[in-house]
Design a protein around this motif. Structure first.
Motif, PDB file in Angstrom:
ATOM      1  N   ALA B 128       9.142  -5.697  10.768  1.00 21.92           N
ATOM      2  CA  ALA B 128       9.139  -5.009   9.481  1.00 21.92           C
ATOM      3  C   ALA B 128       7.957  -5.436   8.613  1.00 21.92           C
ATOM      4  O   ALA B 128       7.599  -6.605   8.552  1.00 21.92           O
ATOM      5  N   ARG B 129       7.371  -4.479   7.934  1.00 20.31           N
ATOM      6  CA  ARG B 129       6.317  -4.763   6.954  1.00 20.31           C
ATOM      7  C   ARG B 129       6.878  -4.566   5.557  1.00 20.31           C
ATOM      8  O   ARG B 129       7.581  -3.592   5.296  1.00 20.31           O
ATOM      9  N   LEU B 130       6.519  -5.502   4.695  1.00 14.52           N
ATOM     10  CA  LEU B 130       7.047  -5.439   3.337  1.00 14.52           C
ATOM     11  C   LEU B 130       5.921  -5.467   2.321  1.00 14.52           C
ATOM     12  O   LEU B 130       4.886  -6.121   2.537  1.00 14.52           O
ATOM     13  N   LEU B 131       6.167  -4.775   1.212  1.00 13.43           N
ATOM     14  CA  LEU B 131       5.280  -4.934   0.065  1.00 13.43           C
ATOM     15  C   LEU B 131       5.907  -5.995  -0.826  1.00 13.43           C
ATOM     16  O   LEU B 131       7.058  -5.857  -1.248  1.00 13.43           O
ATOM     17  N   ARG B 132       5.167  -7.065  -1.071  1.00 14.38           N
ATOM     18  CA  ARG B 132       5.693  -8.154  -1.898  1.00 14.38           C
ATOM     19  C   ARG B 132       5.044  -8.117  -3.260  1.00 14.38           C
ATOM     20  O   ARG B 132       3.810  -8.070  -3.386  1.00 14.38           O
ATOM     21  N   LEU B 133       5.869  -8.141  -4.308  1.00 10.42           N
ATOM     22  CA  LEU B 133       5.362  -8.095  -5.672  1.00 10.42           C
ATOM     23  C   LEU B 133       5.911  -9.277  -6.454  1.00 10.42           C
ATOM     24  O   LEU B 133       7.079  -9.647  -6.292  1.00 10.42           O
TER      25      LEU B 133
END
Lengths: 238, 238
Positions: B128-133
């Motif tokens: 899984a690829r995640l956008l981390r903010l």
DNA sequence: AAGTGGTCTAGACCACCTT
DNA sequence: AGGTGGTCTAGACCACTTG
């Protein structure tokens, strides 16, 4: 492999209507802000009475998915206003539900005047007398929760003659006195001397604490502060 | 002094029935374990239709005061099973509700693979690829809440093109994607480097943190960890 | 087997709010 | 002013569960 006795999706009734409408919202077919058809129209579509649609919509509104107003109709909420619900069971039940063995110990017991902090929390008069109890709840022999409890002797004089040696005050209370109002608060606090002594915390370590105050018809009954052992997490899913 | 437009206690309708029955339970007239009269009998007593009594009792049962079973009837619960309900609003609304001015800042933004911990929490596949903010929410110029958020790019590819410079990911999310399941957890944790840097905590100090994960039809959408400034308390009353 | 709650219907009136 | 949801009624059938 046999399947579990799974219920097929309902074909009729308010549950069917409810689930179909939820589906249209969750699928995006009825996006945020959409005005739903009126109850009469939906009743025609689903071939049921208006009362059935009404119940379905009322429950969807309670769940926070839509907003209903007379004359204005039913609208999909822009920001679904959903609530987290937590059951806060008796510690005994909480511990036994995990399969662990429950044990209770009374550490301290005294009658005291109310501190300023407590008078604020419980909304008590200045001369209030409280029974203060310190208890420890164990799971499989390990300290699980520290309970600091205060009981108003004005509201519950019979508490003074209870010794609370064998079972906790919470169990006695729920069986003895109903309540009409509750306030519950969660916080992260630095471990105080009692949490250090009994729960094995390092001084100042983060403790998850629940404070719970109950009233009966406006009259304070009891206040409790429940401190949990390190690593405690409170979880709910829906 | 004029009184506020106080509603007199209802004389008819399911609210009246409900409040009368609650009263009998809370006054102890119907103590724990008592078997209530049947719906038909109550309907006669209150001079209304059975459906009216039914609605009143259903709501009292939902509130956890009584337990209903077919054939067995309606019984006052021994230990009232009551739920604490918390609304977890958008930070912006939470802050503005106190009258404070809201400000938002994006501290960091990156696309990352999912850590083991996150894959567990979100129930994600290995690749899984995640956008981390990392975001900060201010009340009247002071840091109020640190938000660490991960968004699944498999579920929400369009997140990758959002820059989140001007408004928080939560606001974009609620307006963009519905969800069907939520898990919320509360815990007390020791302040990590980011809480120290942005919320003014001493290292290791107790931080009240909320973790919230949402899914849409079984597919993880987003996970957030919200860390609050020192002294934060989460309260509900009912 | 029987009695309880669970639900549905069709119709009605009402309160409220937006237009 | 009129349409929307809110509620009530009377009657009915059904599902479940306990005696």
């Amino acid at each position: 492999m046999t399947r579990p006795p799974e219920r097929p999706p309902e074909r009729t009734g308010f549950r069917a209507v409810k689930s179909e409408i939820r589906d249209r919202i969750e699928s995006g077919r009825w996006g945020p802000g959409t005005l739903l058809p009126g109850e009469v129209e939906l009743a025609e579509e689903f071939g049921c009475a208006r009362a059935t649609v009404n119940r379905a919509l009322r429950e969807i509104a309670e769940a926070g998915l839509v907003e209903r107003r007379r004359r204005a109709g039913t609208r999909v909420r822009a920001a679904p206003l959903r609530e987290a619900r937590f059951r806060i069971p008796l510690v005994r039940a909480e511990i036994e539900a995990t399969g662990a063995r429950y044990r209770y110990a009374l550490l301290d017991r005294a009658v005291t005047p109310a501190s300023d902090r407590l008078r604020g929390r419980m909304e008590l008069p200045e001369d209030a007398r409280l029974l203060r109890l310190t208890c420890l709840h164990f799971a499989d022999g390990l300290p699980y929760q520290l309970e600091q409890r205060w009981i108003s002797l004005a509201a519950l004089p019979q508490a003074e003659t209870q010794d609370f040696a064998d079972s906790g005050p919470n169990e006695w209370l729920v069986a003895t006195v109903p309540y009409t109002e509750v306030e519950i608060a969660f916080e992260a606090a630095a471990a105080g001397p009692e949490a250090v002594a009994h729960l094995g915390f390092a001084p100042g370590a983060p403790v998850f604490a629940i404070e719970r105050t109950t009233w009966l018809r406006g009259r304070a009954v009891t206040h409790a502060r429940l401190s949990h052992r390190p690593g405690h997490r409170m979880t709910t899913r829906y």
